[in-house]
Scaffold this motif. Structure first.
Motif, PDB file in Angstrom:
ATOM      1  N   LEU A 105       0.809  -1.223   0.000  1.00 35.60           N
ATOM      2  CA  LEU A 105       0.000   0.000   0.000  1.00 35.60           C
ATOM      3  C   LEU A 105       0.846   1.280   0.000  1.00 35.60           C
TER       4      LEU A 105
ATOM      5  N   THR B  67      -6.520   4.286   0.535  1.00 34.42           N
ATOM      6  CA  THR B  67      -6.166   4.229   1.961  1.00 34.42           C
ATOM      7  C   THR B  67      -6.782   5.400   2.736  1.00 34.42           C
ATOM      8  N   ASN B  71      -9.419   4.851   5.731  1.00 35.00           N
ATOM      9  CA  ASN B  71      -9.159   5.368   7.083  1.00 35.00           C
ATOM     10  C   ASN B  71     -10.298   6.237   7.596  1.00 35.00           C
TER      11      ASN B  71
END
Lengths: 139, 112
Positions: A105, B67, B71
């Motif tokens: 990631l 991401t 989150n």
């Protein structure tokens, strides 16, 4: 240098990502002239964009007085392209694997891995303060 | 690269067109994505059907959006992934990260 310069099969650009498009147009134009299929052209264009991105950002550290040179050559059954910057070079073996679980990631660090995956040969040379990466694709 | 964006209900749909290779063009996609995230939009679809190819810069933008949304309890989904981009996602193992759908409608239905 304030703008890209083209001589024959070579383009020289200032160290700015603004000129990625110019390099791509130049390289894809030559590859089409060689009669390559669109998928192969895309693989080579992706690889060149990775190398020029790295040359500008890492090799030349975006220094405006430094340049990146891209030279395109056709051999009997392959295309060979070299990308030269004015940086100190690097060892591809020192780059962390982007496909390791802990790196999956991360937003950066895939460029050289992608080039090595798409091309048949990748060679890095550092001579007299200039780093040249040469890629070869069999056609 | 050109970029169009629209809202369908509470779902953001971004449609880049051309090549995503870095520089000012790639910033367009990154900035628009974060503009919506900052508006607290949590459901995002990126339609890649008109993208010729992307390099690691494009992949980095997709991961960053993925991401950041995750989150914030949001989701980013890909639609119309072309053969060339799917190949890159496979090489980089990111195919295991992103949810991909064949159409915007299918992706819309998949949001919880």
């Amino acid at each position: 240098m304030e703008k890209p310069q083209i001589v024959g099969n070579t383009i020289v650009i200032p160290s700015s990502l603004d000129y990625l498009v110019d390099v791509d147009s130049f390289v894809e134009g030559l590859l089409r002239g060689f009669g390559l299929d669109e998928s192969t052209i895309a693989d080579i264009a992706i690889s060149v964009s990775e190398l020029v991105n790295n040359a500008i950002s890492h090799g030349n550290k975006s220094s405006p007085e430094k340049t990146v040179t891209v030279e395109v050559g056709r051999e009997n059954s392959s295309v060979r392209i070299s990308v030269t910057d004015e940086g100190e070079g690097f060892n591809p073996d020192d780059i962390d694997s982007p496909i390791a679980e802990e790196n999956l990631l991360k937003e950066v660090g895939r460029g050289i891995f992608i080039v090595e995956s798409l091309m048949d040969e990748v060679e890095v040379k550092n001579v007299n303060g200039a780093t040249t990466i040469t890629i070869k694709k069999t056609i | 690269m050109k970029l169009t964006d629209r809202l369908e209900g509470d779902v953001v749909i971004l449609e880049p067109k051309g090549k995503i290779m870095g520089g000012p063009d790639a910033s367009l996609l990154h900035d628009k994505l974060y503009e919506y995230i900052e508006q607290n939009r949590k459901k995002v679809i990126i339609d890649l059907g008109k993208v010729d190819w992307m390099n690691s810069t494009g992949l980095g933008i997709l991961i960053s959006g993925y991401t950041t949304l995750r989150n914030h309890e949001g989701q980013l989904k890909l639609v119309n992934v072309t053969e060339k981009i799917h190949s890159l996602l496979t090489i980089t193992k990111l195919v295991t990260v992103f949810e991909a759908y064949d159409s915007v409608e299918e992706a819309m239905r998949s949001f919880k």
